[in-house]
Motif scaffolding. Structure first.
Motif, PDB file in Angstrom:
ATOM      1  N   HIS A  27     -38.990  15.378  -6.227  1.00 44.74           N
ATOM      2  CA  HIS A  27     -38.849  15.900  -7.580  1.00 44.74           C
ATOM      3  C   HIS A  27     -40.087  16.625  -8.061  1.00 44.74           C
ATOM      4  O   HIS A  27     -39.997  17.617  -8.764  1.00 44.74           O
ATOM      5  CB  HIS A  27     -38.568  14.759  -8.545  1.00 44.74           C
ATOM      6  CG  HIS A  27     -37.224  14.147  -8.360  1.00 44.74           C
ATOM      7  ND1 HIS A  27     -37.047  12.824  -8.086  1.00 44.74           N
ATOM      8  CD2 HIS A  27     -36.009  14.690  -8.395  1.00 44.74           C
ATOM      9  CE1 HIS A  27     -35.757  12.576  -7.974  1.00 44.74           C
ATOM     10  NE2 HIS A  27     -35.108  13.692  -8.150  1.00 44.74           N
ATOM     11  N   ILE A  30     -21.218  20.759  -4.511  1.00 43.81           N
ATOM     12  CA  ILE A  30     -22.042  19.593  -4.188  1.00 43.81           C
ATOM     13  C   ILE A  30     -21.164  18.385  -3.869  1.00 43.81           C
ATOM     14  O   ILE A  30     -21.428  17.621  -2.946  1.00 43.81           O
ATOM     15  CB  ILE A  30     -22.969  19.254  -5.373  1.00 43.81           C
ATOM     16  CG1 ILE A  30     -23.963  20.380  -5.610  1.00 43.81           C
ATOM     17  CG2 ILE A  30     -23.686  17.938  -5.147  1.00 43.81           C
ATOM     18  CD1 ILE A  30     -25.082  20.470  -4.645  1.00 43.81           C
ATOM     19  N   ILE A  51     -33.167  10.284 -10.166  1.00 42.73           N
ATOM     20  CA  ILE A  51     -32.479  11.534 -10.446  1.00 42.73           C
ATOM     21  C   ILE A  51     -33.159  12.206 -11.630  1.00 42.73           C
ATOM     22  O   ILE A  51     -33.459  11.537 -12.629  1.00 42.73           O
ATOM     23  CB  ILE A  51     -30.987  11.284 -10.791  1.00 42.73           C
ATOM     24  CG1 ILE A  51     -30.206  11.098  -9.506  1.00 42.73           C
ATOM     25  CG2 ILE A  51     -30.410  12.410 -11.615  1.00 42.73           C
ATOM     26  CD1 ILE A  51     -28.735  10.936  -9.733  1.00 42.73           C
ATOM     27  N   VAL A  70     -33.125  15.282  -3.046  1.00 44.25           N
ATOM     28  CA  VAL A  70     -33.443  15.809  -4.372  1.00 44.25           C
ATOM     29  C   VAL A  70     -32.675  17.088  -4.675  1.00 44.25           C
ATOM     30  O   VAL A  70     -32.147  17.264  -5.769  1.00 44.25           O
ATOM     31  CB  VAL A  70     -34.958  16.112  -4.442  1.00 44.25           C
ATOM     32  CG1 VAL A  70     -35.302  16.798  -5.741  1.00 44.25           C
ATOM     33  CG2 VAL A  70     -35.738  14.837  -4.306  1.00 44.25           C
ATOM     34  N   LEU A  71     -32.616  17.964  -3.695  1.00 47.51           N
ATOM     35  CA  LEU A  71     -31.959  19.249  -3.913  1.00 47.51           C
ATOM     36  C   LEU A  71     -30.530  19.064  -4.404  1.00 47.51           C
ATOM     37  O   LEU A  71     -30.074  19.740  -5.328  1.00 47.51           O
ATOM     38  CB  LEU A  71     -31.966  20.051  -2.613  1.00 47.51           C
ATOM     39  CG  LEU A  71     -31.340  21.423  -2.728  1.00 47.51           C
ATOM     40  CD1 LEU A  71     -32.214  22.326  -3.565  1.00 47.51           C
ATOM     41  CD2 LEU A  71     -31.115  22.017  -1.362  1.00 47.51           C
ATOM     42  N   ILE A  72     -29.820  18.129  -3.778  1.00 51.17           N
ATOM     43  CA  ILE A  72     -28.417  17.894  -4.114  1.00 51.17           C
ATOM     44  C   ILE A  72     -28.285  17.366  -5.541  1.00 51.17           C
ATOM     45  O   ILE A  72     -27.516  17.907  -6.347  1.00 51.17           O
ATOM     46  CB  ILE A  72     -27.790  16.885  -3.120  1.00 51.17           C
ATOM     47  CG1 ILE A  72     -27.838  17.433  -1.697  1.00 51.17           C
ATOM     48  CG2 ILE A  72     -26.387  16.511  -3.525  1.00 51.17           C
ATOM     49  CD1 ILE A  72     -26.913  18.583  -1.458  1.00 51.17           C
ATOM     50  N   THR A  73     -29.053  16.333  -5.862  1.00 55.33           N
ATOM     51  CA  THR A  73     -28.904  15.731  -7.187  1.00 55.33           C
ATOM     52  C   THR A  73     -29.354  16.705  -8.275  1.00 55.33           C
ATOM     53  O   THR A  73     -28.717  16.824  -9.320  1.00 55.33           O
ATOM     54  CB  THR A  73     -29.728  14.435  -7.295  1.00 55.33           C
ATOM     55  OG1 THR A  73     -31.091  14.719  -6.984  1.00 55.33           O
ATOM     56  CG2 THR A  73     -29.219  13.406  -6.330  1.00 55.33           C
ATOM     57  N   LEU A  74     -30.427  17.425  -7.992  1.00 51.68           N
ATOM     58  CA  LEU A  74     -30.940  18.361  -8.985  1.00 51.68           C
ATOM     59  C   LEU A  74     -29.951  19.494  -9.226  1.00 51.68           C
ATOM     60  O   LEU A  74     -29.688  19.886 -10.363  1.00 51.68           O
ATOM     61  CB  LEU A  74     -32.273  18.917  -8.478  1.00 51.68           C
ATOM     62  CG  LEU A  74     -33.287  19.362  -9.504  1.00 51.68           C
ATOM     63  CD1 LEU A  74     -33.632  18.213 -10.418  1.00 51.68           C
ATOM     64  CD2 LEU A  74     -34.543  19.879  -8.824  1.00 51.68           C
TER      65      LEU A  74
END
Lengths: 323, 288
Positions: free
Chosen positions: A109, A291, B33, B91-95
């Motif tokens: 993040h 997604i 997340i 991270v990429l997916i959730t973001l």
């Protein structure tokens, strides 16, 4: 006739069609095709850092906007178009190497946010430098002195060259030692360090690679549209769209970003051109569906529409555990 | 004297900022997340307060818990229906997922409420408190007090209730918590909903002092980011101090550099902190 041959024949046919297009089709089609080539270059660029290396970069808008402004300002100072574009690429790649050094030690993040914020900082700076960039009023450029048809051909082929070089770089990277190192980082960075991969240097190279074509494309875009302003040039959607395209096609693959860019543009032009006031909402819906149901893209290993998984998550989990 | 006045303005603003950021920080810390919806959920809460005030004359201060509850339900539905399916993904997916959801919500709000700026006009206005030469707008003072009260309430829930302890346990070590009999999925859903509650309540408070528009949601989201990195993840007091610090910094930034650059300061600060102290001024190491 084997598959490799058929594949090459289709590829060749596509190339011929692309080369002939500006003489065959009307201006609207050429414009859409130019946009598609631009999207290809953006998606292929993001694939270097996001696909090969596995770092969730949201810096595309920063590179794009910086390239657009450097190119635009240089062009207004009287520099020859092509030189202004290349200079924009050069400035952007140096910028990316320096910022990459600073933020690539972050993970997850934190890296994502740091890369996202670069565009915001640049936007504010360019907004403030009113004397050079025109600030919030935007920057007007002069169109090249030639006919409309010739102009559209010029920008079409310029975008095509950048997209082609980006694709060639991807093909090379896929087989090179550097690409192998990047894939090691994507798989497991700690293990990569253990076996002697110089991760800091490699990541910086990947980040710089992911910037150079974006910078040039940004500069070409500025000359093409003849007007840029900070909120448009650094729009966060410029960072997100290439990610969506790459995920659509399959991250880390060679041709995935190209297919993704093509499909994305097709959707953009056919579906939500007709729903202007819900344009961003439909894009959001596409992202969510992608997604949830197709996270590995069209070319990803074992990709299948996962509607069944979504409806019955427990059963899918059991099946995975059993197999 | 001027500096003291600016300091007061900053602290008054900072209270609300803490309240906005604390839910965001909770979701980030526990679910791992980054909830890009947070700013828009807050704006949704503000709209709820605006319409409740316009239609039935309910005071936004009283409406805050109701707005929180409404958003709690929205959060619960989002988590159970969508977000839970990508838990543990990169991270990429959730973001990207929360980004897509945010696009949809923002667009829906623009269609439903238009992009015009609206504001709750209190009648009669709350007026000013004069302390010598210092002016304290009472509406901002109450907003700060209520916001900090909400933050303290969340802290108490996390600290003293069994659900709160379970949330903290999941944040510390998900697997160990599962072995102790904590239903991790349920805790995820509750945490996400609690984050949405805080956003909704903060939005309701905000409607009294700031104009409301779907276009402003990202500015508040950016502030929540900065505060989390300032205060460090996983500490409620840290977020509180980070919020007040940001409020004060913005006030002084406006004084010295002009109002155009007040957000730039926050972003430059964020970038500098990420580069030099990614675990925050008070954060503990080990939170990725």
């Amino acid at each position: 006739m084997n598959r490799a041959f058929a594949f090459r024949a289709i590829g060749l046919a596509a190339l011929v069609a692309l080369a002939a297009l500006p003489w065959m089709a009307d201006n609207y089609v050429v414009r859409v095709a130019t946009t598609m080539l631009m999207y290809c270059a953006l998606a292929l660029s993001w694939n270097f850092i996001g696909g090969f290396t596995g770092y969730p970069s949201f810096a595309t808008a920063a590179f794009f906007g910086l390239g657009a402004y450097v190119g635009g300002v240089l062009q207004n100072m009287g520099l020859f178009l092509g030189l202004a574009w290349l200079a924009a690429g050069l400035v952007v790649v140096v910028f990316a190497a320096v910022t990459g050094r600073a933020i690539l030690h972050l993970k997850g993040h934190y890296f994502a946010i740091a890369s996202l914020v670069i565009a915001d900082v640049l936007r504010e700076i360019i907004n403030g430098l009113t004397s050079i960039t025109g600030g919030g009023m935007g920057l007007n450029l002069t169109a090249p002195a030639m006919g409309v048809e010739a102009q559209s051909r010029l920008f079409y082929f310029s975008m095509a060259v950048v997209a082609a070089v980006a694709l060639a770089t991807t093909v090379w990277l896929d087989r090179s030692r550097l690409g192998f190192g990047l894939r090691c980082i994507e798989q497991n960075e700690d293990a990569a360090i253990r076996i002697g991969v110089g991760t800091a240097r490699l990541k910086t190279i990947a980040f710089a690679l992911s910037s150079v074509f974006v910078g040039i494309v940004g500069a070409i875009y500025a000359s093409w549209t003849v007007y840029i302003d900070p909120s448009e040039a650094f729009d966060i959607l410029i960072s997100v769209k290439p990610i969506v395209m790459t995920l659509l096609g399959g991250a880390g693959s060679v041709l995935g970003p190209v297919y993704g860019a093509f499909l994305f543009l097709l959707l953009e032009e056919t579906v939500w051109r007709n729903f202007l006031h819900v344009h961003s909402g439909v894009l959001g819906l596409l992202v969510v569906l992608l997604i949830l149901f197709m996270p590995r893209g069209l070319l990803g290993a074992g990709s299948r529409l996962r509607v069944a998984t979504w409806l019955r998550p427990e059963r899918a989990a059991k099946r995975r555990a059993g197999s | 004297m001027l500096y003291l006045q600016i300091l007061i303005n900053g602290v008054l603003l900072g209270g609300l900022y803490s309240c906005i950021a604390v839910g965001f920080s909770l979701v980030w810390g526990v679910l791992n997340i980054i909830n890009l919806l947070h700013g828009s959920l807050m704006i949704l809460g503000a709209y709820a307060a605006f319409f409740a005030h316009a239609a039935w004359g309910i005071h936004p201060f009283l409406f805050a818990p109701v707005a929180g509850l409404l958003l709690f339900l929205v959060g619960l539905a989002l988590q159970a229906g969508i977000v839970n399916r990508v838990m543990g993904a990169p991270v990429l997916i959730t973001l990207t997922l929360t980004f897509g959801l945010n696009l949809m919500l923002d667009n829906a709000m623009i269609v439903a409420f238009k992009a015009d700026y609206r504001k709750v006009i209190l009648d009669p206005p709350l007026g000013l408190l004069e302390l010598g030469n210092l002016l304290v707008p009472l509406d901002r003072l109450y907003v700060m007090a209520l916001a900090l009260l909400l933050v303290a309430g969340l802290y108490a829930v996390l600290r003293f209730t069994s659900v709160g302890r379970a949330i903290v346990a999941v944040r510390m070590d998900r697997d160990a918590a599962a072995l102790m009999g904590v239903e991790v999925k349920r805790i995820y859903a509750l945490t996400f909903a609690a984050g949405a509650f805080m956003a909704g309540a903060a939005g309701s408070l905000m409607s009294v002092i700031f104009p409301i528009s779907p276009l402003t949601s990202n500015a508040f989201l950016g502030k929540a980011f900065v505060i989390c990195v300032l205060g460090g993840l996983g500490s409620t007091p840290g977020v509180m101090i980070g919020g007040i610090l940001l409020g004060v910094l913005e006030s002084f930034g406006t004084l010295w550099l002009g109002p155009d650059f007040s957000t730039t300061i926050a972003f430059v600060l964020l970038l500098a902190l990420l580069v030099f102290r990614p675990s925050g001024l008070m954060g503990r190491k080990g939170f990725e």
